[in-house]
Design an enzyme around this catalytic site. Structure first.
Site, short mmCIF file in Angstrom:
data_model
loop_
_atom_site.label_atom_id
_atom_site.label_comp_id
_atom_site.label_asym_id
_atom_site.label_seq_id
_atom_site.Cartn_x
_atom_site.Cartn_y
_atom_site.Cartn_z
N GLN A 125 0.86 -1.19 0.00
CA GLN A 125 0.00 0.00 0.00
C GLN A 125 0.89 1.24 0.00
O GLN A 125 1.70 1.41 0.92
CB GLN A 125 -0.87 -0.01 1.26
CG GLN A 125 -1.83 1.14 1.37
CD GLN A 125 -2.47 1.23 2.75
OE1 GLN A 125 -1.91 0.73 3.73
NE2 GLN A 125 -3.63 1.84 2.84
N SER A 128 0.97 6.66 2.37
CA SER A 128 1.62 7.67 3.22
C SER A 128 2.83 8.28 2.53
O SER A 128 3.49 7.64 1.72
CB SER A 128 2.08 7.03 4.53
OG SER A 128 1.02 6.38 5.15
N SER A 160 4.40 -1.11 4.10
CA SER A 160 4.63 -2.43 4.68
C SER A 160 4.90 -3.45 3.58
O SER A 160 4.19 -3.49 2.58
CB SER A 160 3.40 -2.91 5.46
OG SER A 160 3.16 -2.05 6.53
N GLU A 244 -9.95 -1.38 5.97
CA GLU A 244 -8.69 -1.52 6.71
C GLU A 244 -8.93 -1.49 8.22
O GLU A 244 -8.37 -2.27 8.95
CB GLU A 244 -7.73 -0.40 6.29
CG GLU A 244 -6.36 -0.55 6.94
CD GLU A 244 -5.31 0.40 6.41
OE1 GLU A 244 -5.69 1.45 5.87
OE2 GLU A 244 -4.12 0.09 6.56
N ASN A 362 -4.79 6.11 16.52
CA ASN A 362 -5.95 6.03 17.40
C ASN A 362 -6.47 7.41 17.81
O ASN A 362 -7.66 7.56 18.11
CB ASN A 362 -5.62 5.17 18.63
CG ASN A 362 -5.65 3.69 18.26
OD1 ASN A 362 -5.70 3.34 17.08
ND2 ASN A 362 -5.63 2.83 19.26
N GLU A 363 -5.57 8.42 17.80
CA GLU A 363 -6.07 9.78 18.10
C GLU A 363 -7.08 10.18 17.02
O GLU A 363 -8.15 10.72 17.31
CB GLU A 363 -4.91 10.80 18.12
CG GLU A 363 -3.97 10.69 19.30
CD GLU A 363 -2.90 9.62 19.13
OE1 GLU A 363 -2.87 8.95 18.07
OE2 GLU A 363 -2.10 9.44 20.07
C1 LIG Z 1 3.85 -0.60 11.24
C2 LIG Z 1 3.34 0.43 10.28
C3 LIG Z 1 2.93 0.03 9.01
C4 LIG Z 1 2.49 0.97 8.10
N1 LIG Z 1 2.19 0.52 6.85
C5 LIG Z 1 1.81 1.42 5.91
C6 LIG Z 1 1.57 0.98 4.57
O1 LIG Z 1 1.67 -0.20 4.24
N2 LIG Z 1 1.24 1.91 3.65
C7 LIG Z 1 1.11 3.22 3.96
O2 LIG Z 1 0.80 3.99 3.07
N3 LIG Z 1 1.35 3.69 5.22
C8 LIG Z 1 1.70 2.80 6.19
N4 LIG Z 1 1.97 3.24 7.48
C9 LIG Z 1 1.90 4.67 7.78
C10 LIG Z 1 0.73 5.05 8.70
O3 LIG Z 1 -0.48 5.01 8.00
C11 LIG Z 1 1.04 6.45 9.26
O4 LIG Z 1 2.19 6.31 10.09
C12 LIG Z 1 -0.11 7.02 10.07
O5 LIG Z 1 -1.21 7.32 9.24
C13 LIG Z 1 0.30 8.27 10.87
O6 LIG Z 1 0.87 9.22 10.04
P1 LIG Z 1 2.29 9.89 10.39
O7 LIG Z 1 3.25 8.75 10.66
O8 LIG Z 1 2.61 10.84 9.30
O9 LIG Z 1 2.08 10.63 11.76
P2 LIG Z 1 1.47 12.10 11.98
O10 LIG Z 1 0.27 12.28 11.11
O11 LIG Z 1 2.59 13.07 11.85
O12 LIG Z 1 0.99 12.01 13.47
C14 LIG Z 1 1.88 12.14 14.59
C15 LIG Z 1 1.01 12.13 15.86
O13 LIG Z 1 0.14 13.27 15.85
C16 LIG Z 1 -1.21 12.85 15.97
N5 LIG Z 1 -2.08 13.68 15.14
C17 LIG Z 1 -1.85 14.07 13.86
N6 LIG Z 1 -2.88 14.82 13.42
C18 LIG Z 1 -3.78 14.89 14.43
C19 LIG Z 1 -5.06 15.51 14.59
N7 LIG Z 1 -5.63 16.21 13.61
N8 LIG Z 1 -5.69 15.35 15.78
C20 LIG Z 1 -5.15 14.64 16.78
N9 LIG Z 1 -3.93 14.05 16.70
C21 LIG Z 1 -3.26 14.16 15.55
C22 LIG Z 1 -1.25 11.43 15.47
O14 LIG Z 1 -2.36 10.73 15.99
C23 LIG Z 1 0.08 10.91 15.95
O15 LIG Z 1 0.01 10.49 17.30
C24 LIG Z 1 2.42 2.33 8.44
C25 LIG Z 1 2.82 2.75 9.71
C26 LIG Z 1 3.27 1.82 10.63
C27 LIG Z 1 3.72 2.28 11.99
#
Ligand SMILES: Cc1cc2nc3c(=O)[nH]c(=O)nc-3n(C[C@H](O)[C@H](O)[C@H](O)COP(=O)(O)OP(=O)(O)OC[C@H]3O[C@@H](n4cnc5c(N)ncnc54)[C@H](O)[C@@H]3O)c2cc1C
Length: 381
Positions: A125, A128, A160, A244, A362-363
């Site tokens: 996928q 991100s 992933s 998902e 989860n947020e």
């Molecule tokens: C093990 C793993 C597998 C993954 N696999 C894939 C994959 O296969 N394909 C893919 O495309 N992506 C994948 N991801 C990415 C995943 O979808 C993102 O990490 C996730 O959506 C969070 O985005 P970010 O890492 O940019 O964090 P951020 O968006 O920068 O968030 C950082 C923190 O801020 C909080 N936050 C951000 N915005 C808000 C808001 N508006 N209100 C409250 N809190 C907020 C978040 O909840 C989090 O705690 C994977 C991630 C992990 C850890």
């Protein structure tokens, strides 16, 4: 609401149980986060597919058994209770396939689904990006129009299994001038070995490299690999996120099997006087059963015609937090050497820690629950 499995579901259960008893490998396969493990898991997918157990809920013409949601849940219970391997094709089966069933063409389904079912083409996928995770609509990778298709430019992160996978599906900005971030996005499929793709593995906490970031430098994608209409990518992607977070990524069968394993571990290793730990084992058993009943109730509502919608977020928060608590209890039972004594629990723990982040943090899920299910005001402190 009748939560007893139907005779058809019980018949499938009996068949699946007999097949799994005969075919599940006696020793666990190597981790699918390694090249060796990835190959072993592909071979397992082929074995499942040969007897039509890899995609039970798909129509027969694509390799499935036309199972309904209830039958699929029963199959999953048997699958995990039998100690069968994790599914390397999960991204394809639980994310891309439902999208193709809903938005793809007949030709895309015929070309894409059978090799996915057999584990010959494993999907990653690619949603991100470094600056677009929770706020996915801020993504900047582009799809630029060219003769007969599109050229992809940009970077995707946290993909992933992409280090060993064959193809990926993702959303790209195809109209850079639109002022609304959710508009002008296009959903397409591409080859991870195409010219212009660089796959850079990212080691996880346990050092294993199946995770990757993707660099895309004018990667050609033919028109036939666009899913739905160009510019409609957001709407299509949002139909995938329900799958998902909801039923298909983490079925209750998996947690019922883990809770059983925890009870067996308690019996084998615990100090009978440690009632605090005993209570946590009991909580794990209660949690698995509660999630099972909640999911069955959701499945019954879907069968009656309701959409999964924001309810998926309830599942996501529950299973991700439950998974961490379950693994923490197991590691405490194993004691100081737990992480080396039982690598299955230790690996499961490391992966469980990520569950509150992937598939939408989860947020964000709590925001969705608060706003869309409970009608509470938007925003947080
Ligand atoms: C093990 C793993 C597998 C993954 N696999 C894939 C994959 O296969 N394909 C893919 O495309 N992506 C994948 N991801 C990415 C995943 O979808 C993102 O990490 C996730 O959506 C969070 O985005 P970010 O890492 O940019 O964090 P951020 O968006 O920068 O968030 C950082 C923190 O801020 C909080 N936050 C951000 N915005 C808000 C808001 N508006 N209100 C409250 N809190 C907020 C978040 O909840 C989090 O705690 C994977 C991630 C992990 C850890």
């Amino acid at each position: 609401m009748d939560l007893d499995p139907s005779p058809a579901a019980e018949a499938l259960r009996a068949k699946a149980r007999a097949w799994l008893a005969e075919h599940v490998p006696a020793a666990p396969l190597p981790s699918l986060e390694t090249a060796e493990g990835f190959a072993a898991h592909r071979a397992w997918e082929a074995r499942l597919a040969a007897d039509r157990w890899s995609v039970v809920s798909w129509p027969e013409r694509y390799g499935g058994r036309g199972a309904d949601l209830e039958q699929w849940l029963v199959f999953e219970e048997e699958y995990w209770a039998a100690g069968a391997p994790g599914r390397v094709s999960q991204n394809g089966i639980s994310l891309l396939a439902p999208t193709l069933f809903e938005h793809g063409t007949q030709e895309q389904r015929a070309r894409t689904l059978p090799p996915m079912a057999r584990g010959e083409v494993v999907w990653a996928q690619a949603w991100s990006e470094p600056e677009a995770g929770s706020d996915l609509a801020s993504l900047t990778s582009r799809a630029v129009r060219t003769d007969g298709g599109w050229l992809l430019r940009g970077q995707k992160a946290w993909s992933s299994r992409a280090a060993f996978a064959d193809r990926a599906f993702g959303i790209f900005r195809s109209d850079p001038v639109t002022r609304r971030p959710h508009h002008g996005l296009t959903y397409l499929m591409f080859d991870l070995r195409a010219p212009g793709v660089t796959v850079r593995p990212v080691a996880r906490l346990d050092g294993r490299p199946a995770f990757a970031e993707l660099f895309l430098d004018d990667v050609f994608v033919p028109d036939e690999d666009v899913i739905g209409e160009p510019g409609q990518g957001w709407r299509i992607a949002m139909s995938t996120t329900g799958d998902e977070r909801g039923l298909t990524l983490r079925s209750p069968g998996r947690f019922l099997a883990s809770a059983d394993r925890l009870v067996r571990l308690w019996r084998a290793t615990a100090d009978p006087g440690d009632t605090a730990l005993r209570d946590r084992v009991a909580d794990a058993a209660i949690g698995a059963r509660a999630y099972q009943l909640f999911t069955w109730a959701g499945a019954a509502r879907l069968a009656e015609g309701s959409a999964a919608g924001a309810e998926s977020s309830l599942n996501k928060v529950f299973w991700s937090e439950y998974d961490i608590a379950l693994h923490e209890t197991a590691l405490e039972l194993l004691g100081a050497d737990g992480e080396s004594a039982d690598t299955e629990w230790a690996e499961g723990y490391v992966f469980a820690l990520a569950g509150t982040v992937y598939a939408g943090t989860n947020e964000i899920q709590r925001d969705i629950i608060a706003e869309r299910l409970l009608g509470l005001p938007k925003g947080r402190l």
